[in-house]
Motif scaffolding. Sequence first.
Motif, mmCIF file in Angstrom:
data_model
loop_
_atom_site.group_PDB
_atom_site.id
_atom_site.type_symbol
_atom_site.label_atom_id
_atom_site.label_comp_id
_atom_site.label_asym_id
_atom_site.label_seq_id
_atom_site.Cartn_x
_atom_site.Cartn_y
_atom_site.Cartn_z
ATOM 1 N N TYR A 237 -0.580 -8.658 -1.246
ATOM 2 C CA TYR A 237 -1.760 -7.792 -1.184
ATOM 3 C C TYR A 237 -2.414 -7.866 0.194
ATOM 4 O O TYR A 237 -2.805 -6.836 0.763
ATOM 5 N N GLN A 238 -2.559 -9.088 0.736
ATOM 6 C CA GLN A 238 -3.163 -9.247 2.055
ATOM 7 C C GLN A 238 -2.371 -8.503 3.124
ATOM 8 O O GLN A 238 -2.938 -7.827 3.989
ATOM 9 N N SER A 239 -1.031 -8.638 3.063
ATOM 10 C CA SER A 239 -0.181 -7.953 4.037
ATOM 11 C C SER A 239 -0.309 -6.436 3.913
ATOM 12 O O SER A 239 -0.428 -5.726 4.923
ATOM 13 N N ALA A 240 -0.307 -5.926 2.669
ATOM 14 C CA ALA A 240 -0.435 -4.486 2.448
ATOM 15 C C ALA A 240 -1.804 -3.991 2.895
ATOM 16 O O ALA A 240 -1.929 -2.904 3.466
ATOM 17 N N ARG A 241 -2.833 -4.790 2.658
ATOM 18 C CA ARG A 241 -4.181 -4.389 3.068
ATOM 19 C C ARG A 241 -4.302 -4.324 4.586
ATOM 20 O O ARG A 241 -4.937 -3.419 5.141
ATOM 21 N N GLU A 242 -3.694 -5.295 5.281
ATOM 22 C CA GLU A 242 -3.717 -5.279 6.750
ATOM 23 C C GLU A 242 -3.000 -4.047 7.289
ATOM 24 O O GLU A 242 -3.474 -3.404 8.237
ATOM 25 N N ASP A 243 -1.837 -3.709 6.686
ATOM 26 C CA ASP A 243 -1.122 -2.494 7.108
ATOM 27 C C ASP A 243 -1.983 -1.253 6.867
ATOM 28 O O ASP A 243 -2.036 -0.345 7.708
ATOM 29 N N TYR A 244 -2.651 -1.235 5.721
ATOM 30 C CA TYR A 244 -3.499 -0.105 5.363
ATOM 31 C C TYR A 244 -4.672 0.010 6.334
ATOM 32 O O TYR A 244 -5.028 1.103 6.790
ATOM 33 N N ASN A 245 -5.281 -1.125 6.681
ATOM 34 C CA ASN A 245 -6.420 -1.114 7.605
ATOM 35 C C ASN A 245 -5.998 -0.668 9.002
ATOM 36 O O ASN A 245 -6.717 0.086 9.668
ATOM 37 N N ARG A 246 -4.814 -1.153 9.457
ATOM 38 C CA ARG A 246 -4.317 -0.737 10.780
ATOM 39 C C ARG A 246 -4.078 0.769 10.812
ATOM 40 O O ARG A 246 -4.413 1.435 11.801
ATOM 41 N N PHE A 247 -3.515 1.267 9.719
ATOM 42 C CA PHE A 247 -3.279 2.708 9.652
ATOM 43 C C PHE A 247 -4.588 3.472 9.728
ATOM 44 O O PHE A 247 -4.695 4.482 10.434
ATOM 45 N N HIS A 248 -5.615 3.008 9.006
ATOM 46 C CA HIS A 248 -6.882 3.720 8.987
ATOM 47 C C HIS A 248 -7.614 3.638 10.320
ATOM 48 O O HIS A 248 -8.332 4.573 10.685
ATOM 49 N N ILE A 249 -7.437 2.549 11.037
ATOM 50 C CA ILE A 249 -8.051 2.465 12.376
ATOM 51 C C ILE A 249 -7.445 3.534 13.282
ATOM 52 O O ILE A 249 -8.159 4.246 14.006
ATOM 53 N N LEU A 250 -6.113 3.679 13.213
ATOM 54 C CA LEU A 250 -5.450 4.700 14.020
ATOM 55 C C LEU A 250 -5.842 6.108 13.570
ATOM 56 O O LEU A 250 -6.097 6.987 14.401
ATOM 57 N N SER A 251 -5.905 6.314 12.250
ATOM 58 C CA SER A 251 -6.268 7.643 11.752
ATOM 59 C C SER A 251 -7.723 7.971 12.071
ATOM 60 O O SER A 251 -8.053 9.121 12.349
ATOM 61 N N ASP A 252 -8.608 6.961 12.051
ATOM 62 C CA ASP A 252 -10.010 7.196 12.402
ATOM 63 C C ASP A 252 -10.143 7.609 13.866
ATOM 64 O O ASP A 252 -10.993 8.433 14.214
#
Length: 475
Positions: A237-252
């Motif tokens: 979950y932690q790994s998936a959340r970090e990937d998700y957060n990195r994606f959202h930083i780029l999308s933001d």
Amino acid sequence: MKNPPEKTYSIPSIFLEVIRVNPIVFILQYVVSIVSSVLMGLFIAQLQKVFNHAAALVAAPSQNTIQVLLIALIVLFLFKYGSEGLQILNGYLGHVYYNRCALHFMALHNQTVSKAAAVTFEDEQNLALYRKALDGALESRGMLHVVMDIFTVYLPYFATVAVYLANQDISLLIIFPLVAAPVLITNQIKKRINAKVIEEAVLPQRKKEEYARYLSDSTFFKEVRVSSLFTYFYEKYQSAREDYNRFHILSDRKKLFLDLTTKIVTLAGFLIAVVFLMHRMMNGVISIGAFGAIFYSLDEVYSLMNEVLVSRMAEYHAGLPTLKAFIDMLNDKTIETQPSNAPKDFTNLSLENVSFTYPNAQQAALNNISFTIRKNDRIAIVGHNGSGKSTLAKILIGLYQPMNGSIVMDGKTVNRMNSENVSVMFQNFNRYKETVLNNIRISELELDADLQQEKNRAGEMLEKVSLEFAGQDDA
């Protein structure tokens, strides 16, 4: 005498159905809407008069110029707050009308679904269609409201403004494309980038939500902890959340750049319009008052243009799939089950080689079942879980039709049992948050019958299964 042709529904006929709910309120709502929009457009012309009278007062103060300015201000406020008051009335009428339409189209949806064979509800695809169609039924009023708003809110406003601009100077009409072009351009850019961002976000979001479900959902809670899998899934979950957060930083960052780009394009169109207005004013084509009124109204023109070309059109297209699903369901005559041809009175009932398979199931629930029930017989059907007892009961009460074999009543083959012949109480008899009495009455579909008569009937049925009926609402 020929039977009347079956009604076929389309988007226009659904819209007509909306109007028929209450034509007077419908017409009144949009007459109010047109008047409100025209007043909102006339506000610009009146604002010019206020500016011109104010300039005249500064140039040559007198009691007459003061009176003229005060009258112009009073008319301006009447236009402004008259328009806003009518918008409030429009909103109230729309809210009342929406609720009436929701009830009407929910009833139409339920009438159509009630004709469907019970077995169709065992198919997930059919259930998904019915749910989507229900959304479309509730969306019908909103869809027509978008269309009507275009013709009674936006077009009257833009037409009033266009007449005013043309009276000042025909070339001022160029303001509309100068406002509309940035709106359309930025909307297309946003749609493409946002669609790409949403598509790319699906996988990381799904992984994060799935691991979170393993850690918190009651379905997996006990198993994960008993099997000592909590640490494993928590790290996932932690790994998936970090990937998700990195994606959202780029999308933001992309969205920030997109917003900046759209603001620049919008500002460019706005500045071009202002420069053009200044040019016409400096050349004496329009007055200072006209320049001030038009400049003041540019923001509102842009806002309404963005609303109609982007927000309202998006709202219409978003509701279109569910509305089409509703129309497809109304027009689908294959879902209608045939009425039972079983007699109301009979002495013998036989099942001959009856088989039944649920939709998309690999194995038959019933296979070549044969037996006979005679009048006044009391029988018990026993078997393991999943052996087909409930399915057989549903065939005996007419919910399902056999896929193979026959139901024979007093020597006559029938397509299915008549629901008027039977009454049933399933294992979860209290599935509705009602009394036992009302649950029994619901199963007999006699909720509108006399209450005392129903209590007597319920008491008789309870006595047959050796239960005492208290005769109270809490029975």
